[in-house]
Motif scaffolding. Structure first.
Motif, PDB file in Angstrom:
ATOM      1  N   SER A  34       6.562 -41.556 -55.783  1.00 41.64           N
ATOM      2  CA  SER A  34       6.856 -41.664 -54.354  1.00 41.64           C
ATOM      3  C   SER A  34       5.755 -41.043 -53.487  1.00 41.64           C
ATOM      4  CB  SER A  34       8.201 -40.997 -54.036  1.00 41.64           C
ATOM      5  OG  SER A  34       9.209 -41.516 -54.866  1.00 41.64           O
ATOM      6  N   LYS A  52      12.405 -36.842 -64.571  1.00 45.12           N
ATOM      7  CA  LYS A  52      12.140 -37.477 -63.270  1.00 45.12           C
ATOM      8  C   LYS A  52      12.137 -39.012 -63.410  1.00 45.12           C
ATOM      9  CE  LYS A  52       9.130 -36.262 -59.363  1.00 45.12           C
ATOM     10  NZ  LYS A  52      10.271 -35.940 -58.496  1.00 45.12           N
ATOM     11  N   SER A  54      13.846 -40.778 -65.344  1.00 41.48           N
ATOM     12  CA  SER A  54      15.206 -41.306 -65.510  1.00 41.48           C
ATOM     13  C   SER A  54      16.015 -41.265 -64.205  1.00 41.48           C
ATOM     14  CB  SER A  54      15.955 -40.528 -66.604  1.00 41.48           C
ATOM     15  OG  SER A  54      16.170 -39.195 -66.180  1.00 41.48           O
ATOM     16  N   THR A  55      15.548 -40.482 -63.218  1.00 42.15           N
ATOM     17  CA  THR A  55      16.332 -40.347 -61.985  1.00 42.15           C
ATOM     18  C   THR A  55      15.694 -41.024 -60.764  1.00 42.15           C
ATOM     19  OG1 THR A  55      15.285 -38.205 -61.554  1.00 42.15           O
ATOM     20  CG2 THR A  55      17.387 -38.164 -62.733  1.00 42.15           C
ATOM     21  N   GLU A  56      14.363 -41.164 -60.770  1.00 43.94           N
ATOM     22  CA  GLU A  56      13.678 -41.785 -59.621  1.00 43.94           C
ATOM     23  C   GLU A  56      13.890 -43.297 -59.626  1.00 43.94           C
ATOM     24  OE1 GLU A  56      11.066 -40.687 -57.260  1.00 43.94           O
ATOM     25  OE2 GLU A  56      11.639 -38.590 -57.560  1.00 43.94           O
ATOM     26  N   GLU A  57      14.127 -43.855 -58.461  1.00 43.10           N
ATOM     27  CA  GLU A  57      14.301 -45.314 -58.378  1.00 43.10           C
ATOM     28  C   GLU A  57      12.975 -46.043 -58.556  1.00 43.10           C
ATOM     29  OE1 GLU A  57      16.523 -47.022 -55.168  1.00 43.10           O
ATOM     30  OE2 GLU A  57      18.122 -45.525 -55.391  1.00 43.10           O
ATOM     31  N   ALA A  58      11.940 -45.586 -57.838  1.00 41.76           N
ATOM     32  CA  ALA A  58      10.622 -46.235 -57.927  1.00 41.76           C
ATOM     33  C   ALA A  58       9.867 -45.702 -59.140  1.00 41.76           C
ATOM     34  CB  ALA A  58       9.825 -45.955 -56.663  1.00 41.76           C
ATOM     35  N   LEU A  59       9.306 -46.618 -59.938  1.00 40.04           N
ATOM     36  CA  LEU A  59       8.548 -46.187 -61.113  1.00 40.04           C
ATOM     37  C   LEU A  59       7.221 -45.574 -60.671  1.00 40.04           C
ATOM     38  CD1 LEU A  59       9.170 -49.222 -63.491  1.00 40.04           C
ATOM     39  CD2 LEU A  59      10.094 -46.934 -63.757  1.00 40.04           C
TER      40      LEU A  59
END
Length: 280
Positions: A34, A52, A54-59
Motif C-alpha cells: 500500500s 501481512k 494474509s491480511t492485506e487486500e492489495a498484494l
C-alpha cells in the motif's frame, strides 16, 4: 596484494551468524505494501511479511536497492582497504539489482566490482555467496572466485512447487495461460529456473506427487555421489520443510541438509506455502 570483499543481497536469505562468520556484506531489496516501503529482514521480518500478506487486500510489489546504497557501501569498503568486491546477486531476469551494483562500481574509484549473476535466488544464491566468501578468506584472486562460481552455477539444481499460481501470474513471472490452466485443472507444476527465468519443468496432479518427483531426481544424484549439500526451502511452512528434511535424511543420513526459506521479496512472487529443494 589486493583485498577482496564479498557482497550479496537480501534474497540470498543468509542468517546473521553466517554473514558475520564469513564476513559477507549484504544490501536489502524491498517490498511495498500500500505504497509503504519495507526493506526485507530490516523493516519487516519474514514472519511479519507472511502475516501481512494474509491480511492485506492489495498484494505487495517489490523493488531493487537504490544505487546510493551500493556507492555508500563501496566507499566504506574502499576506506577499509578493500581493492575488489565480488558481488553476487539474484537473477538479472528477475531484478535489476546486479546492474545497479555494476553501475555503482563504475562510480566509485579505487575499488573494482566483479558482478556475478547467480541466475537464481534464495538458498542457491546464498551458496554461491558463501563459496565466494570462503575463497576470499583463503586469499583467492577475485577473477578466480568469479570463474569458480560460474563453474558451480552449472551444477546447481533447484525445483519448487507453489501453493497458488496467482502470485507468479500477477507478477508477470509466469504467463497467464500457464497459470490459468494450472488452476483450472488443479495441476501443480514443478517450476525451476532456466537461463534466469522461472519456467515449468513438469506438470503433476498433486503437491505430494510433485514433491516426490523432485525427491526422485535428488535421490538419483545422491546415489551417484554427486551432491555436496541439499537445501529445503519453504514459504511460511517450516513444519513441512522439516518433514522433507527428515525424509531425505532417512535415505541419506550422511548428507548435509539445510533448511532455508523464501523471504519477503521472493515470497511476494511465490506466495505462502511454496516449497523448494535445491542441491549442488
Amino acid at each position: 596484494m589486493g583485498k577482496t570483499a564479498v557482497l550479496t543481497d537480501s534474497t540470498a536469505y543468509l542468517d546473521k551468524q553466517t554473514l558475520e562468520e564469513l564476513g559477507i556484506y549484504t544490501i536489502p531489496l524491498s517490498v511495498i505494501f500500500s505504497g509503504k516501503n519495507y526493506r526485507e529482514e530490516i523493516d519487516l521480518s519474514t514472519a511479519a511479511f507472511y502475516e501481512k500478506l494474509s491480511t492485506e487486500e492489495a498484494l505487495p510489489t517489490t523493488s531493487q536497492p537504490a544505487i546510493g546504497m551500493f556507492t555508500e557501501l563501496l566507499q566504506e569498503l574502499k576506506e577499509e582497504g578493500y581493492t575488489d568486491v565480488v558481488s553476487v546477486h539474484l537473477s538479472t531476469k528477475i531484478s535489476g539489482t546486479l546492474q545497479t551494483a555494476l553501475s555503482a562500481g563504475e562510480m566509485v574509484e579505487g575499488i573494482t566490482l566483479h558482478g556475478v549473476d547467480s541466475e537464481i535466488s534464495c538458498a542457491p544464491q546464498g551458496f554461491l555467496a558463501r563459496t565466494a566468501a570462503k575463497l576470499a578468506l583463503e586469499g583467492t584472486p577475485p577473477e578466480n572466485i568469479v570463474a569458480e562460481l560460474e563453474k558451480i552455477k552449472a551444477q546447481i539444481r533447484a525445483y519448487f512447487v507453489v501453493h497458488d499460481l496467482h502470485h507468479l501470474r500477477r507478477g508477470g513471472r509466469l504467463n497467464s495461460a500457464q497459470a490459468l490452466i494450472g488452476s483450472m485443472l488443479q495441476i501443480k507444476p514443478i517450476l525451476h529456473m532456466e537461463e534466469g527465468l522461472i519456467v515449468p519443468y513438469a506438470k503433476v496432479r498433486t503437491e505430494k506427487k510433485a514433491i516426490n518427483h523432485i525427491l526422485d531426481m535428488l535421490f538419483d544424484d545422491l546415489a551417484a555421489g554427486n551432491v555436496n549439500e541439499v537445501s529445503v526451502i519453504h514459504a511460511n511452512n517450516r513444519a513441512k520443510a522439516m518433514q522433507l528434511k527428515e525424509k531425505i535424511a532417512e535415505q541419506h543420513p550422511s548428507t548435509t541438509i539445510q533448511i532455508s526459506y523464501f523471504g519477503p521479496v521472493i515470497g511476494t512472487h511465490l506466495g505462502s506455502g511454496s516449497l523448494g529443494v535445491s542441491w549442488y
